[in-house]
Design an enzyme around this catalytic site. Structure first.
Site, mmCIF file in Angstrom:
data_model
loop_
_atom_site.group_PDB
_atom_site.id
_atom_site.type_symbol
_atom_site.label_atom_id
_atom_site.label_comp_id
_atom_site.label_asym_id
_atom_site.label_seq_id
_atom_site.Cartn_x
_atom_site.Cartn_y
_atom_site.Cartn_z
ATOM 1 N N ASN A 9 0.872 -1.181 0.000
ATOM 2 C CA ASN A 9 0.000 0.000 0.000
ATOM 3 C C ASN A 9 0.909 1.231 0.000
ATOM 4 O O ASN A 9 1.472 1.592 1.024
ATOM 5 C CB ASN A 9 -0.885 -0.040 1.265
ATOM 6 N N LYS A 11 0.152 4.238 -0.345
ATOM 7 C CA LYS A 11 -0.499 5.442 0.206
ATOM 8 C C LYS A 11 -0.252 6.644 -0.717
ATOM 9 O O LYS A 11 -0.206 6.476 -1.921
ATOM 10 C CB LYS A 11 -0.038 5.687 1.641
ATOM 11 N N HIS A 95 -9.736 1.368 4.634
ATOM 12 C CA HIS A 95 -8.480 1.531 5.361
ATOM 13 C C HIS A 95 -8.696 2.503 6.525
ATOM 14 O O HIS A 95 -9.469 3.457 6.404
ATOM 15 C CB HIS A 95 -7.393 2.061 4.416
ATOM 16 N N GLU A 97 -7.073 4.903 7.603
ATOM 17 C CA GLU A 97 -6.836 6.316 7.264
ATOM 18 C C GLU A 97 -8.035 6.909 6.526
ATOM 19 O O GLU A 97 -8.346 8.086 6.658
ATOM 20 C CB GLU A 97 -5.543 6.452 6.449
ATOM 21 N N GLU A 167 -5.861 -4.695 10.527
ATOM 22 C CA GLU A 167 -4.829 -3.684 10.733
ATOM 23 C C GLU A 167 -5.120 -2.902 12.014
ATOM 24 O O GLU A 167 -5.899 -1.936 11.990
ATOM 25 C CB GLU A 167 -4.803 -2.709 9.550
ATOM 26 N N GLY A 173 2.086 2.394 10.736
ATOM 27 C CA GLY A 173 3.063 3.470 10.585
ATOM 28 C C GLY A 173 3.748 3.872 11.884
ATOM 29 O O GLY A 173 4.394 4.914 11.949
HETATM 30 P P1 PGA Z 1 2.548 0.398 7.639
HETATM 31 O O1 PGA Z 1 1.120 0.608 6.933
HETATM 32 O O2 PGA Z 1 3.105 -0.904 7.119
HETATM 33 O O3 PGA Z 1 3.360 1.580 7.208
HETATM 34 O O4 PGA Z 1 2.307 0.347 9.109
HETATM 35 C C1 PGA Z 1 0.253 -0.477 6.712
HETATM 36 C C2 PGA Z 1 -1.055 0.007 6.144
HETATM 37 O O5 PGA Z 1 -1.527 1.082 6.553
HETATM 38 O O6 PGA Z 1 -1.652 -0.653 5.272
#
Ligand code: PGA
Length: 249
Positions: A9, A11, A95, A97, A167, A173
Site C-alpha cells: 500500500n 499510500k 483503510h 486512514e 490492521e 506506521g
Molecule cells: P505500515 O502501513 O506498514 O506503514 O504500518 C500499513 C497500512 O496502513 O496498510
C-alpha cells in the site's frame, strides 16, 4: 490451501518516475513468483504507468479506494469501473486512514464491497481497533461490528473471493507491530465470524491479511500463524529492497 497475498500500500507516495522505477525493480526480481500473490496498490495517478510496467508478470494491480457508484455527479471521485478499466484486480476498502480522515463508515465500506464484487474487483476490506479500544478491552467487539456491518449482504459465493485485512490502528506506521499471538487471536476470531456469516467451509477459503508496521524482520513470525494469510505492507513497500525481503518472508 489459501494462497498468501503480499500487498504493498503505497499510500500518497511516489511520482511517476519513482513509481515506474520501483515497479520495474519488483517485476525484475519478483515478477515470476507463483506461490504467492504480489499486489501493488499505488496512488490513482500512477496506476496506469505501474500497470504498463508489470504487464506480463504475475504481479497484480490494486487501488487504495474507490466510490460505490459506477458513474455520476461525484466530483473528484474514482469509480469501480474506472479501476477495472485501467487494469486493477484489487481494491483496498475501509483503510483506517480513510475511516479516520475521510469519514468512511462501515455502511460505505459495505456499499463499496458489494459493487466491487459485482464488477469483478477483489476487495481487501480493512478492519482494526484503535489503541484506546484495545486498552479498554473492546478489540473483539469493534472487529465484530466492522466485519458484520462492512460485509453484510454478500453472497456465500462472493465471500470465498473476499480478502480481509486486520490492521490494528495503533500498529499502522508506528513501528509497533502486533505480536504474532495478538494477530492470530484477532484473525482467528475474524475467521470464526466469517464462518457464522458465510458458512465454515467458505470462511476457510477467505484470505485474512495482517497489516501494521510489517518489515523484513517480523514478517516470517507473522506468516507462521495459522490465520495470517499474508500482509498489507505500507512503509516497507516503498523500497524495492525491503519489499522484496518481505515478499520472500
Ligand atoms: P505500515 O502501513 O506498514 O506503514 O504500518 C500499513 C497500512 O496502513 O496498510
Amino acid at each position: 490451501m489459501r494462497k498468501p497475498i503480499i500487498a504493498g500500500n503505497w499510500k500518497m507516495n511516489k511520482l511517476s518516475p519513482e513509481a515506474v522505477e520501483l515497479a520495474g525493480e519488483l517485476k525484475n526480481k519478483a515478477g515470476g513468483i507463483a506461490d504467492r500473490e504480489i499486489v501493488l496498490c499505488p496512488p490513482f495517478t500512477v496506476l496506469s504507468s505501474v500497470k504498463e510496467v508489470i504487464a506480463g508478470s504475475s504481479i497484480r494491480l490494486g487501488a487504495q479506494n474507490m466510490h460505490w457508484e459506477i458513474s455520476g455527479a461525484y466530483t473528484g471521485e474514482v469509480s469501480p469501473t474506472m479501476l477495472k478499466d485501467i487494469g486493477c484486480d484489487y481494491v483496498i476498502l475501509g483503510h483506517s486512514e480513510r475511516r479516520q480522515y475521510f469519514g468512511e463508515t462501515d455502511e460505505m465500506v459495505n456499499k463499496k464491497t458489494k459493487i466491487a464484487f459485482s464488477i469483478g474487483l477483489i476487495p481487501i476490506v480493512c478492519v482494526g481497533e484503535t489503541l484506546p479500544q484495545r486498552e479498554t478491552g473492546e478489540t473483539l467487539a469493534v472487529i465484530e461490528e466492522q466485519i458484520k456491518a462492512g460485509l453484510s449482504g454478500l453472497t456465500e459465493e462472493e465471500s470465498k473471493g473476499l480478502v480481509v485485512a486486520y490492521e490494528p490502528v495503533w500498529a499502522i506506521g508506528t513501528g509497533k507491530t502486533a505480536t504474532p499471538d495478538q494477530a492470530e487471536e484477532v484473525q482467528r476470531f475474524i475467521r470464526k465470524l466469517l464462518g457464522q456469516m458465510f458458512g465454515k467451509e467458505n470462511a476457510q477459503a477467505i484470505r485474512i491479511l495482517y497489516g501494521g508496521s510489517i518489515n523484513p524482520d517480523n514478517i516470517s513470525a507473522l506468516m507462521s500463524c495459522e490465520n495470517v494469510d499474508g500482509g498489507l505492507v505500507g512503509g516497507a513497500s516503498l523500497k524495492a529492497e525491503s519489499f522484496l525481503k518481505v515478499i520472500g518472508y
